[in-house]
Design an enzyme around this catalytic site. Sequence first.
Site, mmCIF file in Angstrom:
data_model
loop_
_atom_site.group_PDB
_atom_site.id
_atom_site.type_symbol
_atom_site.label_atom_id
_atom_site.label_comp_id
_atom_site.label_asym_id
_atom_site.label_seq_id
_atom_site.Cartn_x
_atom_site.Cartn_y
_atom_site.Cartn_z
ATOM 1 N N LEU A 229 0.824 -1.210 0.000
ATOM 2 C CA LEU A 229 0.000 0.000 0.000
ATOM 3 C C LEU A 229 0.858 1.259 0.000
ATOM 4 O O LEU A 229 1.718 1.436 0.879
ATOM 5 C CB LEU A 229 -0.932 -0.013 1.213
ATOM 6 C CG LEU A 229 -1.870 1.197 1.354
ATOM 7 C CD1 LEU A 229 -2.858 1.248 0.193
ATOM 8 C CD2 LEU A 229 -2.611 1.146 2.688
ATOM 9 N N ASP A 230 0.617 2.119 -1.000
ATOM 10 C CA ASP A 230 1.290 3.420 -1.129
ATOM 11 C C ASP A 230 2.811 3.297 -1.225
ATOM 12 O O ASP A 230 3.542 4.242 -0.927
ATOM 13 C CB ASP A 230 0.940 4.340 0.057
ATOM 14 C CG ASP A 230 -0.524 4.765 0.041
ATOM 15 O OD1 ASP A 230 -1.129 4.747 -1.039
ATOM 16 O OD2 ASP A 230 -1.047 5.107 1.127
ATOM 17 N N GLN A 231 3.297 2.142 -1.668
ATOM 18 C CA GLN A 231 4.742 1.913 -1.760
ATOM 19 C C GLN A 231 5.201 1.678 -3.197
ATOM 20 O O GLN A 231 6.366 1.341 -3.423
ATOM 21 C CB GLN A 231 5.133 0.707 -0.898
ATOM 22 C CG GLN A 231 4.801 0.838 0.573
ATOM 23 C CD GLN A 231 5.544 1.968 1.245
ATOM 24 O OE1 GLN A 231 6.751 2.108 1.092
ATOM 25 N NE2 GLN A 231 4.829 2.797 1.991
#
Length: 286
Positions: A229-231
């Site tokens: 997530l969000d990486q």
Amino acid sequence: MPTSDTATLLIHCPDQPGLVHDVTGFIFSHGGNILDLEQHIDPLGNLFFMRVEWSLEKFHLEKEEIDSRFSILGRRHQMWWKLHFASQRKRLALFVSKESHCLYDLLSRHEAGELPVEIPVVVSNHEVLRPAAERFGIPFHHFPITPANKAAQEEAQIALLREHGIDTVVLARYMQIVSPALIREFPDAILNIHHSFLPAFVGAKPYHQAYERGVKIIGATSHYVTEDLDQGPIIHQDVMRVSHEDSVADLVRLGKDLEKTVLAKALWWHVMNRLLVYRNKTVVFS
């Protein structure tokens, strides 16, 4: 934007002498006229990155032949490569929830001819933005999502995207975590806009987090979506100065302008085949 059909090769491989000579020689030997060429070398990783675009007007090979003929050269240099044609416009699905600013911005750019893509569908987990999509003549598909039906709804979404030949998904403030199944269906082809300057303030309500920390700049980040997530690989970021006088509402208002422009620029680079993903980074050919 090109006025006639062009081909673009994106390449990465171990760095070695003669790579530019061999790639440009392949194009020249078949009558191609190079319009744009950029390269980048990562000395730490001993890696070579390249984007080359050429006119097909007098090119001797048919489109269907280029990849197989280039593969002889590609295998010799241990290359990863991807071939694109300007005439084959990307087909986008815009995923949204309730926030309208990114959706309106992208649809306005598309209507004005500034975004050379096809947009067959808008997908949402809420009905709120149906009028916005219909105002631009884009079919709107509502998939209400709950913890109980999320897997089934995403299967239906994937079926819809396959039906319409979608190759790129844009999460234009879609406030759902997409499943690994959807990510695997569109590797390096799901763009997200995160209302924060990642890696700071991940997750929900980043402007509230920023306000609590008393930040002096706020930012927005567009990145490719991965299962972390969000990486995912970051495509574009921008920032804006703020002060102690700005409320959370001010940060949200100012941040929306950043989100629109950051997402639009990232999508432009993706559409124009100027992005090359290697591991968890991007090379952006300007």
